[in-house]
Design an enzyme around this catalytic site. Structure first.
Site, PDB file in Angstrom:
ATOM      1  N   GLU A  92      68.176  51.487  14.164  1.00 60.00           N
ATOM      2  CA  GLU A  92      66.982  51.884  13.406  1.00 60.00           C
ATOM      3  C   GLU A  92      65.921  50.787  13.473  1.00 60.00           C
ATOM      4  O   GLU A  92      66.215  49.608  13.311  1.00 60.00           O
ATOM      5  CB  GLU A  92      67.377  52.153  11.954  1.00 60.00           C
ATOM      6  N   LYS A 127      62.408  60.236  10.209  1.00 60.01           N
ATOM      7  CA  LYS A 127      63.444  60.183   9.178  1.00 60.01           C
ATOM      8  C   LYS A 127      63.048  61.023   7.968  1.00 60.01           C
ATOM      9  O   LYS A 127      61.969  60.864   7.413  1.00 60.01           O
ATOM     10  CB  LYS A 127      63.677  58.730   8.758  1.00 60.01           C
ATOM     11  N   CYS A 160      70.037  56.946  10.095  1.00 56.36           N
ATOM     12  CA  CYS A 160      70.729  56.262   9.005  1.00 56.36           C
ATOM     13  C   CYS A 160      71.065  57.167   7.817  1.00 56.36           C
ATOM     14  O   CYS A 160      71.969  57.985   7.898  1.00 56.36           O
ATOM     15  CB  CYS A 160      69.899  55.053   8.567  1.00 56.36           C
TER      16      CYS A 160
END
Length: 266
Positions: A44, A114, A148
């Protein structure tokens, strides 16, 4: 169809130094290609580092087709390996925590923002994305992308399973004391959704965070096919279409679902 050899680059790079991180990516892509990998996955925010000062993030953000994307396209093309990299994406006056997949010919295949931002830092720094399932085809596999915290929401991963994702790429910044996510949750997600998951972490101290490493490739039979330690490391695993097909045939989870019983939950 042969397995897709996948390289997981567990590294935090150099905080705030895009040029150095591009250099490290080039070196990793060369090593990955020499080892027969067709795909290299980074962590990330690999391009810039994660623990940035809030005021610096807009200046480091780039559009999805910006100069770093062009440079990574050239890296991918030169080494003949697809690359998934994390970066801050600037678009329409906003900044997203994003990940982009570049094909082995240097062409952009998919860009993901994200959707679930973790903690005050991310919520202050980024705008959440609103497209939960982003996919591309690579070497005969349907590739999905998350980042994540996204993988910790079962609905997110199930949406990918229902959309036919074979290999889910999850660049991550997993920090202490949440290492159980890498050790336990990710292999379970792979099993219950009948897919491969490549979970690629940062490592070591960075700002206020301590990243735990433990990157892994988990397979649909619940087995962790490769696992990194706590330090900088390039590890390899195989996403095997034949194992995937056999596992899906033997595991009834997706066939036995009764969504009418729990549709109201989502």
């Amino acid at each position: 169809m042969p397995p897709l050899r996948t390289a997981l680059l567990q590294s935090s790079g150099v905080l705030g130094d895009t040029a150095e991180n591009l250099k490290a990516l080039d070196e990793a892509a060369a090593r990955a290609a020499q080892s027969g990998a067709g795909l290299l996955v980074t962590s990330e925010m690999f391009l810039t580092g994660y623990a940035l000062d809030l005021q610096d993030i807009p200046g480091l953000a780039e559009p999805a087709d910006g100069p770093s994307a062009q440079a990574i396209g050239e890296i991918a093309r030169r080494h003949g390996v697809a690359v998934l990299y994390g970066y801050p994406e600037g678009a329409d006056g906003m900044v997203y925590n994003a990940a982009q997949l570049i094909g082995p010919d240097g062409a952009a295949l998919a860009n993901y923002r994200k959707t679930h931002l973790f903690g005050c830092f991310e919520q202050d720094a980024f705008t959440p994305g609103d497209t939960p399932v982003v996919q591309a085809d690579l070497n005969g596999l349907r590739i999905g992308i998350m980042i994540c915290y996204d993988v910790e929401f079962p609905e997110n991963v199930r949406a990918h399973a229902l959309a036919g994702t074979d290999l889910l790429l999850v660049p991550t910044a997993q920090m202490h004391p949440f290492q159980f996510v890498a050790e336990q949750l990710v292999p379970v997600r792979a099993f219950e959704n009948q897919m491969y998951i490549a979970y690629v972490n940062r490592t070591g101290p960075e700002g206020e965070f301590e990243f735990v490493g433990l990157s892994c490739l988990a397979s649909p039979d619940g087995v962790t096919r490769t696992r990194a330690g706590r330090g900088e490391e390039l590890v390899f695993g195989e996403a095997d279409p034949e194992l995937l097909s056999a596992s899906r045939e033997n595991n009834p989870y997706l066939r036995d679902r009764r969504p009418g019983l729990y549709a109201s939950l989502v």
